[in-house]
Design a protein around this motif. Sequence first.
Motif, PDB file in Angstrom:
ATOM      1  N   VAL A 285      55.227 -15.492  45.486  1.00 43.74           N
ATOM      2  CA  VAL A 285      56.051 -14.470  44.851  1.00 43.74           C
ATOM      3  C   VAL A 285      55.175 -13.516  44.055  1.00 43.74           C
ATOM      4  O   VAL A 285      54.452 -13.922  43.134  1.00 43.74           O
ATOM      5  CB  VAL A 285      57.111 -15.116  43.939  1.00 43.74           C
ATOM      6  CG1 VAL A 285      57.899 -14.035  43.209  1.00 43.74           C
ATOM      7  CG2 VAL A 285      58.047 -16.004  44.749  1.00 43.74           C
ATOM      8  N   THR A 286      55.215 -12.240  44.421  1.00 40.53           N
ATOM      9  CA  THR A 286      54.444 -11.207  43.727  1.00 40.53           C
ATOM     10  C   THR A 286      55.283  -9.945  43.588  1.00 40.53           C
ATOM     11  O   THR A 286      56.308  -9.778  44.270  1.00 40.53           O
ATOM     12  CB  THR A 286      53.152 -10.859  44.493  1.00 40.53           C
ATOM     13  OG1 THR A 286      53.502 -10.388  45.810  1.00 40.53           O
ATOM     14  CG2 THR A 286      52.231 -12.064  44.602  1.00 40.53           C
ATOM     15  N   ASN A 287      54.845  -9.060  42.699  1.00 45.65           N
ATOM     16  CA  ASN A 287      55.456  -7.735  42.544  1.00 45.65           C
ATOM     17  C   ASN A 287      56.958  -7.815  42.300  1.00 45.65           C
ATOM     18  O   ASN A 287      57.739  -7.050  42.878  1.00 45.65           O
ATOM     19  CB  ASN A 287      55.172  -6.872  43.774  1.00 45.65           C
ATOM     20  CG  ASN A 287      53.696  -6.668  44.019  1.00 45.65           C
ATOM     21  OD1 ASN A 287      52.926  -6.474  43.091  1.00 45.65           O
ATOM     22  ND2 ASN A 287      53.294  -6.735  45.284  1.00 45.65           N
ATOM     23  N   THR A 288      57.376  -8.724  41.429  1.00 43.41           N
ATOM     24  CA  THR A 288      58.796  -8.841  41.102  1.00 43.41           C
ATOM     25  C   THR A 288      59.181  -7.798  40.054  1.00 43.41           C
ATOM     26  O   THR A 288      58.329  -7.274  39.331  1.00 43.41           O
ATOM     27  CB  THR A 288      59.114 -10.234  40.566  1.00 43.41           C
ATOM     28  OG1 THR A 288      58.330 -10.475  39.383  1.00 43.41           O
ATOM     29  CG2 THR A 288      58.798 -11.304  41.599  1.00 43.41           C
ATOM     30  N   ALA A 289      60.457  -7.513  39.982  1.00 39.86           N
ATOM     31  CA  ALA A 289      60.948  -6.576  38.974  1.00 39.86           C
ATOM     32  C   ALA A 289      60.649  -7.138  37.582  1.00 39.86           C
ATOM     33  O   ALA A 289      60.997  -8.279  37.277  1.00 39.86           O
ATOM     34  CB  ALA A 289      62.453  -6.359  39.150  1.00 39.86           C
ATOM     35  N   GLY A 290      59.978  -6.327  36.762  1.00 36.77           N
ATOM     36  CA  GLY A 290      59.631  -6.775  35.427  1.00 36.77           C
ATOM     37  C   GLY A 290      58.595  -7.877  35.396  1.00 36.77           C
ATOM     38  O   GLY A 290      58.429  -8.551  34.371  1.00 36.77           O
TER      39      GLY A 290
END
Length: 337
Positions: free
Chosen positions: A304-309
């Motif tokens: 999981v990368t570049n998630t919102a916030g």
Amino acid sequence: TNTTGTADTYIYPTFEGTDVHDGKFVVYLGNNGRMELDAPASLTIAKNVTADSGLTAPDEDFTFVLTAQSKADSAVTAVIHTAKGQDQEVNLVFDTDGKAQIQGESGNTDITLKDGQSIEIPGMANTEYTVQETSIPAGFTLTGAVANPGSTGTFDGRDTVTGTVGTEDAQITFTNNYSVAPITSGDLNINLGGTKNITGRDFQQGDSYTFTIAAAQATQDAPLPQKDGEKVTSVTITPDSGSSAPFEFDGVITFSKPGEYRYIIQEDTGDLPGVDYDAAIYRLNIVIVDNGDGRLRLAEPDEVTNTAGNLEYPHNPFIQKWGEGEEVNAISFDNSY
């Protein structure tokens, strides 16, 4: 007589140029004459890859079988062109049936191309041929093949182009599209529900409790549950005994592309006399990734990368309770009487 002083026969035929398309064969006559001939027509097989919206096609190899019976038991130096201009010469050998393979140190292999690559085969003037794309990688569909000039090849609508190279260069471009099969919350065993609890009294006849689900602001385009083609945004339960009751949103969420999806789940404030309603807000967080073979799946936490916030995922999916932020095991609304 040979008044020009040139040789009686042509000697030293030489190819001049760096590209078989633009180069020429130069035949010198003795020591003071020369004759120029255009390079024989070539056949180029090219690969083009597209992808559905929101997807990135994996970097796969595509296999081609070229057959030209008139070239049986011969060999030619072909050129593999790349999108970055890093061309490579290969020795292409035709077996007794006219099937072409690339000659290598460990044996002969079929022609393989990546997106943006092509192989140019010289000396194909007036040659009948077939080119078939085989062993198409998972997730890809051959959407078409186009010959240029159009008169030099015909696509059978499945996987093969048949034609004849004339006196001009010909190119066959095969286009493959990458797509993924949708996957649902049911396929992924994602629970779209929780528990309703009451203290001070048991549930009784006439009790009614409503819960809603909506896309969170960070992922406003997240798909909602659907059943029979209709969106499901709420569920109402009417327990009449006990102090705990489950609820679940009907239908399933269908994910059609990779991405982060967040959902807000809460309880509507009702009007049962003496009942205090739970104002808790829960957020269900989900990340879907492309498996690279036409399938979607849940991402592993370390993927999981570049998630919102820059939200960190201890698990996937995971639930947060508004105001607390930390992960909770389940959604639970608690009412008191």
